[in-house]
Design a protein around this motif. Structure first.
Motif, PDB file in Angstrom:
ATOM      1  N   PRO A   6       0.831  -1.310   0.087  1.00 52.62           N
ATOM      2  CA  PRO A   6       0.000  -0.075  -0.085  1.00 52.62           C
ATOM      3  C   PRO A   6       0.594   1.373   0.085  1.00 52.62           C
ATOM      4  O   PRO A   6       1.922   1.265   0.733  1.00 52.62           O
ATOM      5  N   LYS A   7       0.430   2.237  -0.640  1.00 51.36           N
ATOM      6  CA  LYS A   7       1.122   3.515  -0.791  1.00 51.36           C
ATOM      7  C   LYS A   7       1.143   4.128   0.702  1.00 51.36           C
ATOM      8  O   LYS A   7       0.061   4.016   1.392  1.00 51.36           O
TER       9      LYS A   7
ATOM     10  N   GLY B 116      -2.030   5.724   2.187  1.00 49.63           N
ATOM     11  CA  GLY B 116      -3.061   5.049   1.233  1.00 49.63           C
ATOM     12  C   GLY B 116      -4.425   5.286   1.811  1.00 49.63           C
ATOM     13  O   GLY B 116      -4.875   5.184   3.013  1.00 49.63           O
TER      14      GLY B 116
ATOM     15  N   SER C 225      -5.000   1.627   1.704  1.00 44.43           N
ATOM     16  CA  SER C 225      -4.579   0.749   2.621  1.00 44.43           C
ATOM     17  C   SER C 225      -5.243  -0.263   3.393  1.00 44.43           C
ATOM     18  O   SER C 225      -4.675  -1.187   4.150  1.00 44.43           O
TER      19      SER C 225
END
Length: 305
Positions: free
Chosen positions: A154-155, A158, A246
């Motif tokens: 996940p960024k 996120g 996320s």
């Protein structure tokens, strides 16, 4: 009670073999964000040994001692981060043990790890998650062992992705997703899979439904509504690939109209590495007979598959 208000205790199902490490890490983040305590729960399941009473005493003592040492080490690590922790080591079937721990500690969430080879892995789409989602009095978060691996990571920061499924759990799912977006200051992305009738009428019920639950763009956190046509699970998988959230929040029914793992949530558990938060409808007063009926239904579906 709202998701945020109920999140005072988080139960983490630990297998002590590695597949729950990502689950514990995610639970740690949630506990820190909400000031919650963590209960580490591990069970010696008689299924693994044919019958727990058939295990020689010295072997059982060794298993128990090793498990206790591992739990104590994990608890000490959490304590160093300022997270109050309790451990539960019990004998018995895993699902019933976890349900007992959830109820005893009045937990607002249970987090379980999965193997992560195929999305959330085979454990999550088996009887453990199926039983917990249908019977647990709280949401269930499944975190794949490889949730933070490679291109699927996940960024940072996120978004929170919410599946706009119109069922009896929608209100609870909106509340949980909104609470997460507010607490961690993330964008809430709502995905609505439009039916053929809605598409032909050019309807966008996503924003209207959110307003019914008090969620409006321009509020305390950013909100985006995404409308996709087609199968809900496929629409959400596309949204996950596009936005790399996320966490994914899905409202789930407590009882399925069909045999076997049911609904969008279980399809996603089998195909997505993103942690999936299954939010059930508010608990109604159940009799033991009703719980037994659901358990029997799940057992039949397992035998048929």
């Amino acid at each position: 009670m709202s998701f945020a208000d109920s999140l005072k205790t988080i139960v983490v199902a630990t297998d002590l073999q590695g597949s729950s490490e990502a689950a514990l890490e995610y639970a740690r983040k949630l506990a820190t964000g909400y000031g919650a305590r963590i209960v580490l729960a591990h069970g010696l399941d008689p299924v693994e040994y044919a019958a727990i009473e058939s295990v020689p005493g010295r072997v059982l003592r060794k298993l128990t001692e090793e498990a206790r040492a591992s739990l104590d080490e994990m608890a000490a690590d959490l304590f160093r981060d300022g997270i109050h922790t309790h451990t539960e080591l019990r004998q018995g079937a895993v699902v019933q043990m976890l349900l007992d721990v959830i109820r005893q500690h009045d937990a607002g969430l249970i987090v379980l790890g999965t193997r992560g080879r195929r999305g959330a892995g085979p454990l999550a789409v088996g009887t453990i998650a199926e039983h917990l989602v249908r019977l647990a009095p709280c949401p269930v978060l499944a975190v794949a062992a490889d949730w933070n691996a490679g291109e699927n990571r996940p960024k940072p920061g996120g978004s929170v992705l919410l599946a706009m499924e119109h069922n009896e759990a929608l209100g609870a799912a909106v509340d949980a997703a909104s609470a997460l977006a507010l607490t961690f200051q993330r964008t809430l992305i709502v995905v609505h899979a439009r039916t053929a009738a809605e598409a032909s009428a050019f309807l966008n019920p996503c924003a209207t439904t959110l307003e019914e639950f008090g969620v409006r763009p321009g509020g305390e956190f950013p909100v985006r509504c995404i409308v996709k046509d087609g199968n809900p699970a496929e629409a959400l998988i596309q949204a996950i690939d596009q936005y790399t959230p996320s966490i994914l929040v899905v409202g789930v029914k407590r009882k399925s109209e069909s045999r076997g793992p049911h609904g969008t949530a279980f399809n996603l558990l089998a195909s997505s590495r993103v942690p999936v938060l299954c939010v059930p409808a508010p608990v109604e007063p159940n009799t033991n007979e009703e719980e037994a009926e659901i358990s029997d239904e799940i057992q039949v579906s397992v035998e048929m598959n």
